[in-house]
Design an enzyme around this catalytic site. Structure first.
Site, PDB file in Angstrom:
ATOM      1  N   SER A  88      33.010  46.991  42.659  1.00 28.20           N
ATOM      2  CA  SER A  88      32.541  47.866  41.577  1.00 28.20           C
ATOM      3  C   SER A  88      33.155  49.264  41.610  1.00 28.20           C
ATOM      4  O   SER A  88      33.248  49.913  40.568  1.00 28.20           O
ATOM      5  CB  SER A  88      31.019  48.007  41.636  1.00 28.20           C
ATOM      6  OG  SER A  88      30.399  46.769  41.431  1.00 28.20           O
ATOM      7  N   THR A 151      29.165  52.565  40.885  1.00 26.40           N
ATOM      8  CA  THR A 151      29.455  52.691  39.448  1.00 26.40           C
ATOM      9  C   THR A 151      29.055  54.069  38.908  1.00 26.40           C
ATOM     10  O   THR A 151      29.897  54.765  38.324  1.00 26.40           O
ATOM     11  CB  THR A 151      28.771  51.549  38.670  1.00 26.40           C
ATOM     12  OG1 THR A 151      29.142  50.309  39.287  1.00 26.40           O
ATOM     13  CG2 THR A 151      29.184  51.535  37.219  1.00 26.40           C
ATOM     14  N   HIS A 305      23.853  38.518  44.100  1.00 29.34           N
ATOM     15  CA  HIS A 305      24.254  38.540  45.521  1.00 29.34           C
ATOM     16  C   HIS A 305      23.216  37.860  46.417  1.00 29.34           C
ATOM     17  O   HIS A 305      23.571  37.250  47.424  1.00 29.34           O
ATOM     18  CB  HIS A 305      24.457  39.978  46.011  1.00 29.34           C
ATOM     19  CG  HIS A 305      25.787  40.566  45.654  1.00 29.34           C
ATOM     20  ND1 HIS A 305      26.985  39.941  45.943  1.00 29.34           N
ATOM     21  CD2 HIS A 305      26.109  41.736  45.052  1.00 29.34           C
ATOM     22  CE1 HIS A 305      27.992  40.701  45.527  1.00 29.34           C
ATOM     23  NE2 HIS A 305      27.485  41.789  44.974  1.00 29.34           N
ATOM     24  N   HIS A 434      31.267  38.237  44.183  1.00 30.56           N
ATOM     25  CA  HIS A 434      31.826  38.455  42.850  1.00 30.56           C
ATOM     26  C   HIS A 434      32.801  37.321  42.545  1.00 30.56           C
ATOM     27  O   HIS A 434      33.213  36.586  43.439  1.00 30.56           O
ATOM     28  CB  HIS A 434      32.602  39.780  42.809  1.00 30.56           C
ATOM     29  CG  HIS A 434      31.757  40.981  43.114  1.00 30.56           C
ATOM     30  ND1 HIS A 434      32.283  42.238  43.267  1.00 30.56           N
ATOM     31  CD2 HIS A 434      30.418  41.104  43.290  1.00 30.56           C
ATOM     32  CE1 HIS A 434      31.308  43.099  43.509  1.00 30.56           C
ATOM     33  NE2 HIS A 434      30.165  42.441  43.541  1.00 30.56           N
TER      34      HIS A 434
HETATM   35 ZN   LIG Z   1      28.328  43.404  43.814  1.00 29.93          ZN
END
Ligand SMILES: [Zn+2]
Length: 470
Positions: A88, A151, A305, A434
């Protein structure tokens, strides 16, 4: 024709009749709102659409989330410069600065190694948010994660390591060189004013007592408040109702990440993402020269996750509500809204479930006449299976015979294999990962017609800049 397209068609027709003079720029945006569903890959959007539809009593498949009605869509390539499947920090940096970079770094170019303080100081990248401030726009960020998480950090920080959220993670040598942790950077802005509004979780990164800072007496929020009367701190949903116009606002509603929506307690004081979005837009709307706002649905990623698709889908549903809230508050003639994900997840919707089959349930197939069977299908091992599942992660099945899968919002979905990789601190992590396929970008408002085709993720920066007319 749906409501949004009607609005757009009317806006276009009016602009067409008005024969604008060359001085007018009817295509440029006063405001840009970038919505990022962290980990919200296309399979997540599909499953969340069905989940949201079923929670309204529909079969689900025919339903659409608010942003799926936007007229412009592109596919986005998410890889980092040094990683096929991205993280991210690198992906958010690509969107905010126009430069793809390494995994794990915040607004630092790929010329610097991850974790190198000296490298980061020599190779900073300038985020769109900073340029917006310099041009007189207001800037905000809201998230459901810690405000110092990767992020949201790209809106206000530079760091060669995403994990430097508090000073606990920096060495004395790195501090002496001039590197600062991410919480410090939020509360010590270069331009004095800093962000107009920044809200999320993560109070623990800002304080020593009961938190993560080295000095037990440290309280960055108290210091930040004391430095100017134009600052305001909020820590409850109720507090959002009394934001002072023009104040610089920090909101921290939890010690670490905010609660998963699926685990919210009835008496919680934490706001929902839609409430944060509404408060941020109302606060920024007072800016005479427009604004930039990032809104992150940050815990979609976390639900995946830990192998809990129900958590991820409830988070995605809340994220879609935040988009709806924004649509009800802005003028699409002067505001560009982008909705995207930073990366996808190893999450699938599979089997041949019948129409309207509960999205978090066991697969019930159709019979040879195309009518639903009376009971769930079974695999060759005689055990039923779910529609949603993972390629890897904590749901990996190690037992023989395979146990019957869990179902429902709180279930851990079964996975094919566990994947154990090493965290930055050296500890093992067998979380679901991911995935590397493209994500979607949905757009409406001025400049949104540039959203088409298959694009590199850093092009999102160019689309935002062009929309502002810069
Ligand atoms: Zn992640």
């Amino acid at each position: 024709m749906n409501k949004l397209l009607t609005i757009l068609a009317v806006a276009t027709a009016v602009a067409g009749c008005a024969s604008p003079t060359p001085a007018e720029k009817p295509q440029s945006a006063r405001n840009v709102i970038l919505f990022i569903g962290d980990g919200m890959g296309v399979s997540t959007v599909t499953a969340a659409r069905i989940f949201d539809g079923q929670s309204r009593g529909l079969a689900g498949e025919e339903h659409v989330l608010a942003f799926e009605e936007f007229p412009n869509v592109a596919l986005v390539k998410t890889y980092n410069t040094n990683q096929q499947v991205p993280d991210s920090a690198g992906t958010a940096t690509a969107m905010m600065t126009g430069t793809k970079t390494r995994a794990g770094v915040i607004n630092v170019s790929p010329d610097a190694a991850r974790g190198s303080c000296a490298g980061a100081l020599e190779n900073p990248l300038v985020p769109l948010s900073r340029t917006a401030k310099e041009r007189g726009l207001a800037v905000g960020v809201v998230t459901t994660t810690r405000l110092t998480h990767a992020t949201p950090a790209t809106v206000y920080a530079n760091s060669p390591e995403r994990d430097w959220e508090s000073d606990k993670y920096l060495s004395d040598e790195q501090w002496a060189l001039g590197c600062r942790d991410i919480a410090w950077q939020l509360t010590h802005p270069d331009d004095e004013a800093g962000l107009d509004i920044a809200m999320g979780g993560g109070r623990g990164e800002f304080v020593g007592a009961g938190g993560n800072r080295k000095d037990p007496a440290a309280d960055l929020i108290a210091d930040w408040l004391a430095a100017s009367p134009d600052r305001q701190f909020v820590d409850t949903a109720e507090g959002l109702k009394s934001l002072r116009p023009g104040a610089n606002v920090i909101g921290l509603f939890s010690r670490s990440h905010m609660s998963y929506v699926a685990r919210r307690k009835p008496d919680t004081t934490q706001p929902m993402l839609a409430e944060l979005t509404a408060a941020a837009i109302d606060h920024l709307a007072g800016s005479p020269d427009g604004y930039f706002l990032m809104v992150e649905g940050g815990r979609i990623d976390h639900g995946h996750h830990i192998g809990k698709p129900g958590y991820a889908l409830v988070e995605t549903q809340a994220f879609a509500r935040a988009v709806e809230t924004a649509l009800a508050r802005v003028d699409l003639d002067d505001t560009l809204i982008l909705v995207t994900a930073d990366h996808s997840h190893a999450f699938t919707l599979a089997g041949y479930p019948t129409r309207g089959n509960p999205i978090l349930g066991l697969v019930v197939e159709n019979d040879r006449r195309g009518e639903p069977n009376p009971s769930p299908s079974v695999d060759a091992d005689g055990v039923p299976y779910t529609s949603v599942g993972y390629a890897n992660g904590p749901g990996a099945v190690r037992q023989v015979p395979r146990p019957e899968p869990e179902t429902g919002v709180y279930s851990v979905a079964q996975a094919l294999v566990p994947v154990v990789h090493t965290r930055v601190d050296g500890s093992p992590d067998n979380g679901e990962t991911h995935s590397g396929e493209d994500v979607a970008l949905y757009a409406i408002g001025p400049g949104s017609d540039a959203v088409r085709g298959v694009i590199e993720q850093n092009r999102i920066f160019d689309i935002m800049r062009a929309a502002y007319g810069w």
